[in-house]
Motif scaffolding. Structure first.
Motif, PDB file in Angstrom:
ATOM      1  N   LYS A  55       0.835  -1.209   0.000  1.00  0.00           N
ATOM      2  CA  LYS A  55       0.000   0.000   0.000  1.00  0.00           C
ATOM      3  C   LYS A  55       0.866   1.254   0.000  1.00  0.00           C
ATOM      4  CE  LYS A  55      -3.715   2.162   2.678  1.00  0.00           C
ATOM      5  NZ  LYS A  55      -4.538   2.062   3.921  1.00  0.00           N
ATOM      6  N   CYS A  56       1.909   1.251   0.825  1.00  0.00           N
ATOM      7  CA  CYS A  56       2.788   2.413   0.917  1.00  0.00           C
ATOM      8  C   CYS A  56       3.577   2.609  -0.378  1.00  0.00           C
ATOM      9  CB  CYS A  56       3.734   2.239   2.103  1.00  0.00           C
ATOM     10  SG  CYS A  56       4.690   3.713   2.503  1.00  0.00           S
ATOM     11  N   THR A  57       4.075   1.524  -0.912  1.00  0.00           N
ATOM     12  CA  THR A  57       4.881   1.592  -2.128  1.00  0.00           C
ATOM     13  C   THR A  57       4.073   2.093  -3.311  1.00  0.00           C
ATOM     14  OG1 THR A  57       6.375  -0.156  -1.366  1.00  0.00           O
ATOM     15  CG2 THR A  57       6.257   0.214  -3.738  1.00  0.00           C
ATOM     16  N   THR A  58       2.858   1.585  -3.477  1.00  0.00           N
ATOM     17  CA  THR A  58       2.035   2.054  -4.600  1.00  0.00           C
ATOM     18  C   THR A  58       1.656   3.526  -4.422  1.00  0.00           C
ATOM     19  OG1 THR A  58       0.049   1.143  -3.539  1.00  0.00           O
ATOM     20  CG2 THR A  58       1.127  -0.221  -5.201  1.00  0.00           C
ATOM     21  N   ALA A  59       1.527   3.974  -3.167  1.00  0.00           N
ATOM     22  CA  ALA A  59       1.244   5.394  -2.919  1.00  0.00           C
ATOM     23  C   ALA A  59       2.414   6.268  -3.366  1.00  0.00           C
ATOM     24  CB  ALA A  59       0.945   5.626  -1.442  1.00  0.00           C
ATOM     25  N   PHE A  60       3.630   5.775  -3.205  1.00  0.00           N
ATOM     26  CA  PHE A  60       4.816   6.529  -3.602  1.00  0.00           C
ATOM     27  C   PHE A  60       5.015   6.523  -5.118  1.00  0.00           C
ATOM     28  CE2 PHE A  60       6.128   6.594   0.803  1.00  0.00           C
ATOM     29  CZ  PHE A  60       6.972   7.692   0.901  1.00  0.00           C
ATOM     30  N   PHE A  61       4.543   5.486  -5.805  1.00  0.00           N
ATOM     31  CA  PHE A  61       4.833   5.374  -7.234  1.00  0.00           C
ATOM     32  C   PHE A  61       3.585   5.477  -8.108  1.00  0.00           C
ATOM     33  CE2 PHE A  61       8.425   3.437  -5.101  1.00  0.00           C
ATOM     34  CZ  PHE A  61       9.460   4.103  -5.718  1.00  0.00           C
ATOM     35  N   ASP A  62       2.676   4.540  -7.970  1.00  0.00           N
ATOM     36  CA  ASP A  62       1.508   4.530  -8.859  1.00  0.00           C
ATOM     37  C   ASP A  62       0.549   5.681  -8.565  1.00  0.00           C
ATOM     38  OD1 ASP A  62       2.574   2.195  -9.895  1.00  0.00           O
ATOM     39  OD2 ASP A  62       1.398   0.901  -8.589  1.00  0.00           O
ATOM     40  N   LYS A  66      -1.017  11.872  -4.936  1.00  0.00           N
ATOM     41  CA  LYS A  66      -2.441  11.755  -4.606  1.00  0.00           C
ATOM     42  C   LYS A  66      -2.690  12.006  -3.121  1.00  0.00           C
ATOM     43  CE  LYS A  66      -6.206   8.353  -4.576  1.00  0.00           C
ATOM     44  NZ  LYS A  66      -6.596   6.962  -4.897  1.00  0.00           N
ATOM     45  N   TYR A  67      -1.729  11.622  -2.276  1.00  0.00           N
ATOM     46  CA  TYR A  67      -1.904  11.724  -0.828  1.00  0.00           C
ATOM     47  C   TYR A  67      -1.173  12.936  -0.278  1.00  0.00           C
ATOM     48  CZ  TYR A  67      -3.431   6.846  -1.170  1.00  0.00           C
ATOM     49  OH  TYR A  67      -4.089   5.697  -1.504  1.00  0.00           O
ATOM     50  N   SER A  68      -1.674  13.433   0.847  1.00  0.00           N
ATOM     51  CA  SER A  68      -0.986  14.528   1.530  1.00  0.00           C
ATOM     52  C   SER A  68       0.277  13.985   2.193  1.00  0.00           C
ATOM     53  CB  SER A  68      -1.896  15.150   2.601  1.00  0.00           C
ATOM     54  OG  SER A  68      -2.089  14.229   3.675  1.00  0.00           O
ATOM     55  N   THR A  69       1.175  14.903   2.553  1.00  0.00           N
ATOM     56  CA  THR A  69       2.400  14.498   3.242  1.00  0.00           C
ATOM     57  C   THR A  69       2.066  13.786   4.550  1.00  0.00           C
ATOM     58  OG1 THR A  69       3.586  16.373   2.284  1.00  0.00           O
ATOM     59  CG2 THR A  69       4.585  15.326   4.199  1.00  0.00           C
ATOM     60  N   GLU A  70       1.040  14.264   5.257  1.00  0.00           N
ATOM     61  CA  GLU A  70       0.638  13.624   6.519  1.00  0.00           C
ATOM     62  C   GLU A  70       0.108  12.216   6.282  1.00  0.00           C
ATOM     63  OE1 GLU A  70       0.730  13.392  10.446  1.00  0.00           O
ATOM     64  OE2 GLU A  70       1.400  15.131   9.307  1.00  0.00           O
ATOM     65  N   ASP A  71      -0.665  12.046   5.211  1.00  0.00           N
ATOM     66  CA  ASP A  71      -1.158  10.710   4.875  1.00  0.00           C
ATOM     67  C   ASP A  71      -0.001   9.765   4.554  1.00  0.00           C
ATOM     68  OD1 ASP A  71      -3.821  11.365   5.230  1.00  0.00           O
ATOM     69  OD2 ASP A  71      -4.140  11.862   3.109  1.00  0.00           O
ATOM     70  N   MET A  72       0.988  10.275   3.842  1.00  0.00           N
ATOM     71  CA  MET A  72       2.158   9.456   3.499  1.00  0.00           C
ATOM     72  C   MET A  72       2.930   9.060   4.752  1.00  0.00           C
ATOM     73  SD  MET A  72       2.031   9.090   0.215  1.00  0.00           S
ATOM     74  CE  MET A  72       3.635   8.708  -0.455  1.00  0.00           C
ATOM     75  N   GLU A 196      10.441  14.607   6.692  1.00  0.00           N
ATOM     76  CA  GLU A 196      10.822  15.984   7.004  1.00  0.00           C
ATOM     77  C   GLU A 196       9.738  16.978   6.597  1.00  0.00           C
ATOM     78  OE1 GLU A 196      13.451  17.055   8.678  1.00  0.00           O
ATOM     79  OE2 GLU A 196      14.144  15.008   8.989  1.00  0.00           O
ATOM     80  N   GLY A 197       8.606  16.461   6.111  1.00  0.00           N
ATOM     81  CA  GLY A 197       7.477  17.328   5.786  1.00  0.00           C
ATOM     82  C   GLY A 197       7.533  17.950   4.410  1.00  0.00           C
ATOM     83  N   ARG A 198       8.417  17.441   3.551  1.00  0.00           N
ATOM     84  CA  ARG A 198       8.519  17.986   2.188  1.00  0.00           C
ATOM     85  C   ARG A 198       7.654  17.182   1.216  1.00  0.00           C
ATOM     86  NH1 ARG A 198      13.979  18.237   4.040  1.00  0.00           N
ATOM     87  NH2 ARG A 198      14.429  16.218   3.092  1.00  0.00           N
ATOM     88  N   LYS A 199       7.103  17.827   0.227  1.00  0.00           N
ATOM     89  CA  LYS A 199       6.306  17.152  -0.797  1.00  0.00           C
ATOM     90  C   LYS A 199       7.230  16.360  -1.711  1.00  0.00           C
ATOM     91  CE  LYS A 199       2.320  20.229  -1.072  1.00  0.00           C
ATOM     92  NZ  LYS A 199       1.486  21.077  -1.930  1.00  0.00           N
ATOM     93  N   LEU A 200       6.695  15.284  -2.237  1.00  0.00           N
ATOM     94  CA  LEU A 200       7.469  14.458  -3.185  1.00  0.00           C
ATOM     95  C   LEU A 200       7.611  15.201  -4.504  1.00  0.00           C
ATOM     96  CD1 LEU A 200       5.960  10.895  -2.639  1.00  0.00           C
ATOM     97  CD2 LEU A 200       8.158  11.778  -1.810  1.00  0.00           C
ATOM     98  N   GLN A 201       8.782  15.128  -5.084  1.00  0.00           N
ATOM     99  CA  GLN A 201       9.002  15.677  -6.421  1.00  0.00           C
ATOM    100  C   GLN A 201       8.446  14.703  -7.455  1.00  0.00           C
ATOM    101  OE1 GLN A 201      10.387  18.758  -6.960  1.00  0.00           O
ATOM    102  NE2 GLN A 201      10.317  18.902  -4.716  1.00  0.00           N
ATOM    103  N   GLN A 202       7.890  15.222  -8.514  1.00  0.00           N
ATOM    104  CA  GLN A 202       7.406  14.364  -9.592  1.00  0.00           C
ATOM    105  C   GLN A 202       8.597  13.869 -10.415  1.00  0.00           C
ATOM    106  OE1 GLN A 202       4.323  13.230  -9.985  1.00  0.00           O
ATOM    107  NE2 GLN A 202       3.685  14.381  -8.171  1.00  0.00           N
ATOM    108  N   TYR A 203       8.489  12.626 -10.892  1.00  0.00           N
ATOM    109  CA  TYR A 203       9.579  12.077 -11.705  1.00  0.00           C
ATOM    110  C   TYR A 203       9.550  12.690 -13.092  1.00  0.00           C
ATOM    111  CZ  TYR A 203      10.000   8.498  -8.108  1.00  0.00           C
ATOM    112  OH  TYR A 203      10.177   7.847  -6.919  1.00  0.00           O
TER     113      TYR A 203
END
Length: 203
Positions: A55-62, A66-72, A196-203
């Protein structure tokens, strides 16, 4: 760790994420766990691949973005809590791998018929360990490694310190090995960004 997460769980999650980034699937994985609390105890198996790491891995990639930093963070926390539970069960001798191994050994030794479970495709699949991992939690050991346990797999020896993580990955798949090292770095950076509370960069 100031995030109140298991450092071991974070590294194991990063391994799952690295594999997924590379192959777009999760694979059978192994982590050694000491059972030295028992007389003649050696190891039990922790299975890091779980519904939580998926679940966590697909949230990071697929589902990236979609999710907030707190959700992640919560997804990472779920992985950490479940991994700690698996560690505790294995340490207390409540894993299934060594029990099944011992039963098979006893049947073979006595010349009995091997139960069908040992030839079941699902059982064979989870025991074709693609990612075999182990750590030595000692400040006296900075480096260490071992070979993969299957021809198409990886051996991951790692150690964690206050300010750095070190690992040595081995494989017979030279090109895949270089890519996995890069993907592991990407995965760790992604996890640290979220923590650290930073948003993920898009690939």
């Amino acid at each position: 760790m100031k995030q109140n997460l298991s450092p071991d769980a974070v590294f194991q999650l990063a391994c799952q994420m690295a594999i997924y980034r590379q192959y777009r699937k999760l694979v059978p994985s192994y982590e050694a766990c000491s059972t030295a609390a028992f007389k003649h105890g050696r190891t039990e198996t922790i299975r890091p691949t779980s519904i939580y790491t998926k679940k966590c891995t697909t949230a990071f990639f697929d589902e990236r973005g979609k999710y907030s930093t707190e959700d992640m963070k919560n997804l990472i926390d779920e992985c950490s809590r479940y991994h700690k539970r698996l560690q505790l069960e294995a340490t207390l001798g409540q894993g299934f791998d060594r029990h099944l191994f011992a039963l098979k050994y006893l049947v073979q030794r006595r010349g009995g018929r091997i139960p069908d479970i040992y030839n079941d495709p699902a059982y064979k699949n989870i025991n074709h360990i693609i990612v075999s991992t182990s750590t030595l939690g000692s400040p006296a050991v900075h480096y260490g490694g071992f070979g993969p346990v299957v021809p198409d797999g990886f051996g991951v020896g790692y150690n964690m310190f206050d300010n750095w993580i070190g690992c040595i990955i081995t494989s017979y798949l030279e090109e895949d090995l270089e890519e996995l090292l890069k993907n592991l770095e990407y995965a760790l950076n992604d996890i640290f960004d979220i923590l650290e509370g930073r948003k993920l960069q898009q690939y």
